[in-house]
Design an enzyme around this catalytic site. Structure first.
Site, short mmCIF file in Angstrom:
data_model
loop_
_atom_site.label_atom_id
_atom_site.label_comp_id
_atom_site.label_asym_id
_atom_site.label_seq_id
_atom_site.Cartn_x
_atom_site.Cartn_y
_atom_site.Cartn_z
N ARG A 151 0.84 -1.20 0.00
CA ARG A 151 0.00 0.00 0.00
C ARG A 151 0.88 1.25 0.00
O ARG A 151 2.11 1.15 0.00
CB ARG A 151 -0.88 0.00 1.27
CG ARG A 151 -1.77 -1.25 1.42
CD ARG A 151 -2.38 -1.28 2.81
NE ARG A 151 -3.27 -2.42 3.01
CZ ARG A 151 -4.57 -2.42 2.73
NH1 ARG A 151 -5.13 -1.32 2.22
NH2 ARG A 151 -5.31 -3.48 2.94
N LYS A 212 8.57 -10.29 0.41
CA LYS A 212 8.11 -11.46 -0.34
C LYS A 212 7.74 -11.06 -1.77
O LYS A 212 7.02 -10.09 -1.98
CB LYS A 212 6.88 -12.06 0.35
CG LYS A 212 6.25 -13.24 -0.37
CD LYS A 212 5.07 -13.79 0.42
CE LYS A 212 4.38 -14.92 -0.33
NZ LYS A 212 3.65 -14.43 -1.51
N HIS A 236 3.97 -15.32 -6.13
CA HIS A 236 2.65 -15.23 -5.49
C HIS A 236 1.77 -16.42 -5.89
O HIS A 236 0.57 -16.29 -6.09
CB HIS A 236 1.95 -13.92 -5.85
CG HIS A 236 1.04 -13.41 -4.76
ND1 HIS A 236 1.46 -12.55 -3.78
CD2 HIS A 236 -0.27 -13.65 -4.50
CE1 HIS A 236 0.45 -12.27 -2.97
NE2 HIS A 236 -0.61 -12.95 -3.38
N ARG A 239 -0.49 -16.23 -9.02
CA ARG A 239 -1.81 -15.63 -8.93
C ARG A 239 -1.86 -14.15 -9.34
O ARG A 239 -2.93 -13.55 -9.30
CB ARG A 239 -2.34 -15.77 -7.50
CG ARG A 239 -2.62 -17.22 -7.14
CD ARG A 239 -2.90 -17.41 -5.66
NE ARG A 239 -4.05 -16.65 -5.18
CZ ARG A 239 -5.31 -16.98 -5.39
NH1 ARG A 239 -5.61 -18.06 -6.12
NH2 ARG A 239 -6.30 -16.26 -4.89
N GLY A 268 6.65 -21.79 -3.63
CA GLY A 268 6.15 -22.16 -4.94
C GLY A 268 5.92 -23.64 -5.07
O GLY A 268 6.85 -24.41 -5.30
N ASN A 269 4.68 -24.09 -4.84
CA ASN A 269 4.28 -25.48 -5.03
C ASN A 269 4.96 -26.44 -4.04
O ASN A 269 5.25 -27.60 -4.39
CB ASN A 269 4.51 -25.93 -6.47
CG ASN A 269 3.36 -26.77 -6.99
OD1 ASN A 269 3.39 -27.98 -6.87
ND2 ASN A 269 2.34 -26.13 -7.56
N VAL A 270 5.21 -26.01 -2.83
CA VAL A 270 5.74 -26.91 -1.79
C VAL A 270 4.59 -27.80 -1.33
O VAL A 270 3.65 -27.34 -0.69
CB VAL A 270 6.33 -26.12 -0.61
CG1 VAL A 270 6.74 -27.06 0.51
CG2 VAL A 270 7.52 -25.28 -1.08
N ARG A 271 4.67 -29.07 -1.68
CA ARG A 271 3.58 -30.00 -1.39
C ARG A 271 4.00 -31.22 -0.58
O ARG A 271 3.17 -31.94 -0.05
CB ARG A 271 2.93 -30.48 -2.70
CG ARG A 271 2.39 -29.36 -3.58
CD ARG A 271 1.20 -28.66 -2.95
NE ARG A 271 0.67 -27.61 -3.83
CZ ARG A 271 0.96 -26.33 -3.72
NH1 ARG A 271 1.79 -25.92 -2.74
NH2 ARG A 271 0.44 -25.44 -4.54
#
Length: 343
Positions: A151, A212, A236, A239, A268-271
């Protein structure tokens, strides 16, 4: 709670916004923003998946790493494993609305704490979402991280002051939210920041400050010059901008540029646990995860979040055991083969 039950309940409760696919590759949810997917065609989300998939582990079983130690210290906080819950808001618009915003924040903050790690809470176009996150952290005796959208500086500083009052351990900004559609929907002005802006905001807090949304070595250098304590290599979750590179592709060059000057987190896509090992081998100090925490929260509240993190622990333990890593500091590029072509 077991993971099968948590995922089953999460899928039922998310009203089609997440299919909990066997591979979380961004295909099912492409274009679902708001929602759980990637923006546009979902290419950036898919790229995160493919880039991380292209990092392969080197199996080793002739070594002395018989009881791996997964613990780390991140910006002064000791964690049981190098995994932090990423900042997410909008239970009603992004997750199906099964949980209220306060219930979601409670689940991730208290579930993460129970599991031996820490959660980030986020900012939003709805001011009550940020308040809900800070309320959860305050009731957890300040054990959490407040992350603010980019902001206007005076608005950021107001929210820093709110975070200070809640007693948070760290603060940050997800500068990658500069073009978020969800902020625009609520008439909340956000935008890019200069190095001077970041330096001024950093001076407004005595807490560790995390930036970030860094996806290039040159901006990592600027962040370090601005005095931030940590960066998060992140697009992000795919997104905000279609057709970006994946976090795993750009992380090595960023690590070469600023490793040792700032703490490096990757998102990023940590699964699964192996993903944590991959990102650390590529140059990160720890990682962030979002969607699995959402599944845990929606499927089982704070116990569900704890179960998700405990599952990460068991998977990381096995990955370290089978790559010859006695501690997190043993994880380096010799433990992987990186098939990505970006240098």
């Amino acid at each position: 709670m077991d993971m099968k039950e948590i995922k089953k309940l999460a899928k039922e409760r998310m009203n089609g916004l997440c299919n909990l696919c066997k591979e979380c590759n961004g295909l099912y949810c492409a274009g679902q923003v708001p929602g759980m997917g990637g923006t546009g065609t979902g290419d950036s989300f898919k790229r995160n998946f493919e880039a991380l998939k292209n990092v392969k582990l080197v199996l080793r079983t002739m070594h002395g790493a018989k009881n791996p130690d997964m613990s780390v210290e991140v910006l002064g906080e000791k964690l049981d494993l190098p995994l932090i819950c990423a900042p997410v808001t909008g239970s009603d618009i992004n997750m199906g609305g099964y949980l209220s915003e306060q219930e979601y924040c409670d689940a991730v903050v208290f579930g993460s704490k129970k599991a031996g790690t820490i959660a980030m809470v986020g900012d939003s176009g709805k001011s009550e979402f940020y308040v809900a996150g800070l309320d959860s952290v305050k009731r957890a005796n300040g054990y959490g991280v407040a992350v603010i959208k980019p902001r206007e500086n005076d608005e950021v500083i107001k929210r820093l002051e709110m975070a200070h009052e809640a007693g948070v351990k760290m603060v940050g900004m997800d500068i990658d939210g500069a073009g978020l559609v969800t902020m625009a929907l609520f008439g909340q002005p956000v935008g890019p920041k200069s190095m001077e802006d970041i330096a001024a905001i950093k001076k407004a807090t005595k807490l560790p400050f995390i930036l970030k949304g860094i996806m290039s070595a040159d901006e990592a250098e600027l962040a370090a010059e601005a005095g931030v304590d940590a960066i998060v290599v992140s697009n992000h979750g795919g997104r905000v901008l279609n057709h970006t590179l994946g976090a795993a592709e750009v992380l090595p060059s960023i690590a070469r540029a600023v490793k040792g000057r700032v703490t490096i987190l990757a998102d990023g896509n940590v699964r699964e646990g192996a993903d944590i090992l991959k990102y650390i081998a590529l140059g990160a100090d720890a990682v962030l995860a979002a969607r699995p925490m959402i599944w845990g929260a929606v499927g089982g509240g704070e116990d569900g979040v704890k179960a998700v993190i405990d599952n990460f622990k068991s998977q990381l333990y096995q990955a370290m055991l089978l790559t010859g890593c006695s501690s997190i500091s043993d994880i380096d590029e010799s433990k992987i083969v990186n098939l990505n072509v970006i240098k």
